[in-house]
Design a protein around this motif. Sequence first.
Motif: not given
Length: 454
Positions: A34-37, A40-42, A327-331, A334-342
């Motif tokens: 469940s933690a992995g799910i 992954g969603v985050s 909470v901690v790992m999803p946050v 959210l803070a680190n996985a965002g990579v812009s392909f623009a």
Amino acid sequence: MQKDITEEKGMQAESRRIDRIVAPLHQFMGRERSAGIVLGVSIVVAMALANSPLAADYFRLFGLKVGFVFDGEPYLYHSLHHWINDGLMSLFFFVVGLELKREFIGGELSHVRNVLLPAGAAVGGMVVPALVYLALNGGSASAHGWGIPMATDIAFSLAILYALGSRVPLAAKVFLTTLAIVDDLGAVVVIALFYTSEISIESVGVGVAFLGLMVAANRMGVKNVAFYSIVAVAGVWTAFLMSGIHATIAAVLAAFAIPSDALLPEMAYVRRAASHLIHFRHLPPNGVATLTGEQLDAVAAMRSDARDAMPPLQRLEHSMHPFVSFVVMPVFALANAGVSFAGLEPSDVFSTAVAPGVCLGLLLGKPLGVCLSVWLMVRLRVASLPRGVGMGGMVGLGFLASIGFTMSMFISTLAFSDDTMLMQAKLGIFAASLAGGAIGYVMLRRCYSSGAGE
């Protein structure tokens, strides 16, 4: 009498209705996969936000500065992204420290024979990926990222392994869990030794003094969780944060200072619990839904004894694990996985060898290091393969170990301040983790469906 029976049936019906709502949630949160799910969603959400019309707001949010200002001077004044990586992730490392100490005391790591093979595999799975990365980046400005492909993400790897169900033997799950735990310990050592900035000796001294206070209190038999929490955060963590040594190291050290023995020994708890139950059973009921004062006192005594029978180490681990996982790992994701392909061009991705180094280090170096170490230790008769796990199954487990998201992503933020190299490292981590997870899943499924894994 009839009224009592009716009321009891009504309470049972209400309890069943609550269980139908609450039980599935507890069951979901209690599963490793469940933690992995959720993680992954985050990641998907972070990637979607970074490449949506909200991208500017997304990046601006994590760039906001938060801290204290006194007499016009800022103190502990950092971006939200920094607080997540140095503050919130300290909770993750604190739980890692608690798990490590528990494993050293009474788990898999307490038996040398049990830990030899996965520990050797973990070391090989750290050294070979680092060498693969350095083979592509040695002597360049990007060489400092050699620690990125060394890590294994325990949440994702175990989530995939547990998704295979009972077809995979328990010994394989124990092996991968132990490997990931030793891998976490290795990552902590690497961060402490190689990813630490300039050190303030005074702040380190203050942190060590507070750590000594925790150790002394442990020796004196203090079991108060609130005391350790206050000293760990206000003393050890804050001092290390200001020292230049990464604050997550303070979290691991503080975790090792938490008492691992209970205030109330097991047999004493059994006797007291039996006595409380007998006492409660003989107390006269008051005929209504609420309890009498004597009944409340008896229940409170049972609750107090139950708390005292649980070691502070396990009490903290048990209570914090869901918060860290959901909470901690999803946050953090959210803070680190965002990579812009623009506007991203292939030349941007491959302007250095960071992405290939990280990707090949994880995807090839990890399984190669794990399997070579296992083969060598078995060949030299230092250890034997886990029951029901052959070299075919071991290769599949090696690919699952190549999933390095959380810890690899964390180390990349320490290794690179350059945005381009950081983006390249993240893309390498994503590619290797996705491919490694898929290959490992398919291999293990085929392995244990055909019996080749044994």
